[in-house]
Design an enzyme around this catalytic site. Structure first.
Site, mmCIF file in Angstrom:
data_model
loop_
_atom_site.group_PDB
_atom_site.id
_atom_site.type_symbol
_atom_site.label_atom_id
_atom_site.label_comp_id
_atom_site.label_asym_id
_atom_site.label_seq_id
_atom_site.Cartn_x
_atom_site.Cartn_y
_atom_site.Cartn_z
ATOM 1 N N TYR A 32 -11.771 3.561 4.153
ATOM 2 C CA TYR A 32 -13.160 3.763 3.769
ATOM 3 C C TYR A 32 -14.072 2.746 4.432
ATOM 4 O O TYR A 32 -13.619 1.791 5.056
ATOM 5 C CB TYR A 32 -13.313 3.715 2.240
ATOM 6 C CG TYR A 32 -13.299 2.328 1.614
ATOM 7 C CD1 TYR A 32 -12.119 1.602 1.515
ATOM 8 C CD2 TYR A 32 -14.466 1.745 1.125
ATOM 9 C CE1 TYR A 32 -12.102 0.341 0.939
ATOM 10 C CE2 TYR A 32 -14.460 0.483 0.545
ATOM 11 C CZ TYR A 32 -13.273 -0.218 0.460
ATOM 12 O OH TYR A 32 -13.268 -1.469 -0.104
ATOM 13 N N HIS A 101 5.972 12.407 1.105
ATOM 14 C CA HIS A 101 5.472 11.132 1.624
ATOM 15 C C HIS A 101 5.119 11.174 3.117
ATOM 16 O O HIS A 101 4.171 10.539 3.548
ATOM 17 C CB HIS A 101 6.471 10.002 1.365
ATOM 18 C CG HIS A 101 6.392 9.438 -0.029
ATOM 19 N ND1 HIS A 101 6.581 10.202 -1.155
ATOM 20 C CD2 HIS A 101 6.132 8.185 -0.470
ATOM 21 C CE1 HIS A 101 6.447 9.443 -2.227
ATOM 22 N NE2 HIS A 101 6.163 8.214 -1.843
ATOM 23 N N LYS A 145 -9.286 -1.348 6.155
ATOM 24 C CA LYS A 145 -10.086 -1.114 4.946
ATOM 25 C C LYS A 145 -9.513 0.094 4.211
ATOM 26 O O LYS A 145 -10.062 1.197 4.232
ATOM 27 C CB LYS A 145 -11.577 -0.936 5.294
ATOM 28 C CG LYS A 145 -12.497 -1.290 4.119
ATOM 29 C CD LYS A 145 -13.914 -1.536 4.576
ATOM 30 C CE LYS A 145 -14.924 -1.597 3.450
ATOM 31 N NZ LYS A 145 -14.707 -2.620 2.444
ATOM 32 N N GLU A 177 -9.548 -14.507 1.114
ATOM 33 C CA GLU A 177 -10.922 -13.994 0.970
ATOM 34 C C GLU A 177 -11.169 -13.673 -0.497
ATOM 35 O O GLU A 177 -10.302 -13.879 -1.345
ATOM 36 C CB GLU A 177 -11.110 -12.749 1.835
ATOM 37 C CG GLU A 177 -10.149 -11.626 1.494
ATOM 38 C CD GLU A 177 -10.280 -10.405 2.388
ATOM 39 O OE1 GLU A 177 -11.354 -10.172 2.958
ATOM 40 O OE2 GLU A 177 -9.288 -9.666 2.497
ATOM 41 N N LEU A 201 -9.980 -8.790 5.536
ATOM 42 C CA LEU A 201 -10.838 -7.774 6.131
ATOM 43 C C LEU A 201 -11.821 -8.494 7.053
ATOM 44 O O LEU A 201 -12.418 -9.507 6.661
ATOM 45 C CB LEU A 201 -11.613 -7.028 5.032
ATOM 46 C CG LEU A 201 -12.446 -5.876 5.598
ATOM 47 C CD1 LEU A 201 -11.542 -4.703 5.963
ATOM 48 C CD2 LEU A 201 -13.503 -5.434 4.622
#
Ligand code: PDD
Length: 277
Positions: A32, A101, A145, A177, A201
């Site tokens: 995303y 899967h 992400k 982070e 990220l």
């Protein structure tokens, strides 16, 4: 009007459209992005779409649209929604298929929501937030992400339940982070931040702040930081698309100095960047 977009069409934001066999829903099999829109203009959209493509590549997922097509969809959505200060969330998933899967032989699916931006109040931007460190329990590829945000969600909720704004994650004794942000510290006039490895990220806001620092001739060091280093820093802040630059007032119960000249300078320049686009 807040709106949604799913499988090639604009839809009501409250529509119940996701097929029960959506792999985003069943496996978290997707990625995303979130883009902030100021006065009708998407901010740093190119960086976000480049990262969306990298995230897709990293999980061997084909983007269902080109960058240019996504820009068109976003702009059309902004026109339809007529929300000047918006946040645009977009997801790409591996499609809807019978549960197995391995990769299915179906097309990826793109979805998007355009909603009013959650505005961080000025008091918080001025006086800062309190944060709590927690063990980073995420996987080895946090540069993607990914839709799988369970460890982030649990860390954020633990921080909130203890009266903090953000959880700062620690892995092998170094800070990675925040649960939904990157972290910076200032010590003796030098701006420090975690290096952009697979462990974090690579924030679009992080990059913008580093560029601003370079333009202001502020030395930047991208090196691992310990919690002790953060607690003894002169200033510290988190960054993200939604919070921009948010000072840290208290780090693990340790108050940091209330005077934050460099954070304020970076906040001012960041605002200028938004106004100039
Ligand atoms: N999150 N690190 C993590 C784990 C994040 O989730 C985010 C952003 C960032 C900052 O990245 P950027 O500056 O590109 O927004 C760092 C967004 C805001 C979210 O998930 O809503």
């Amino acid at each position: 009007m807040e709106i949604g977009f799913y499988d090639d069409s604009f839809i009501d934001i409250n529509s119940k459209v996701i097929p029960i066999q959506e792999r985003g829903h069943q496996f978290g099999d997707g990625v995303y992005e979130v883009i902030r829109v100021y006065n009708g203009k998407p901010f740093l959209m190119d960086d976000h779409l480049t990262r969306l493509k990298s995230s897709c590549d990293a999980i061997l997922l084909e983007m269902p649209y080109t960058k240019e097509e996504i820009i068109e969809i976003v702009n059309e959505g902004l026109k339809r929604s007529n929300i000047p200060n918006a946040e645009v969330y977009m997801q790409v998933t591996r499609g809807a298929a019978s549960r197995f899967h391995g990769f299915p032989d179906v097309s990826p699916l793109f979805s998007m929501t355009i909603k009013n931006a959650r505005i961080v109040n000025e008091e918080m931007k001025r006086n800062g937030i309190t944060v709590l460190t927690l063990e980073d329990e995420r996987w080895a590829n946090c540069y993607i992400k990914s839709l799988n945000l369970l460890p982030n969600v649990l860390a954020k909720q633990t921080a909130i339940s203890k009266g903090h704004y953000e959880a700062i994650l620690v892995k092998n004794n170094v800070i990675t982070e925040g649960s939904s942000s990157n972290i910076f510290a200032i010590k003796d006039g030098v701006l420090h931040t975690t290096p952009a490895t697979k462990a974090i990220l690579h924030g679009v806001t992080r990059k913008a702040v580093i560029n601003i620092a370079h333009a202001l001739n502020i030395p930047v060091v991208e090196k691992n930081m310990s919690t002790d280093f953060l607690q003894s820093s002169d200033e510290a802040f988190i960054t993200s698309t939604s919070v921009e630059i948010l000072p840290i007032a208290v780090f693990d119960e340790q108050p940091l100095p209330k005077n934050r000249p460099m954070t304020q300078m970076l906040q001012k320049e960041f605002t200028k960047l938004i106004e100039q686009m």
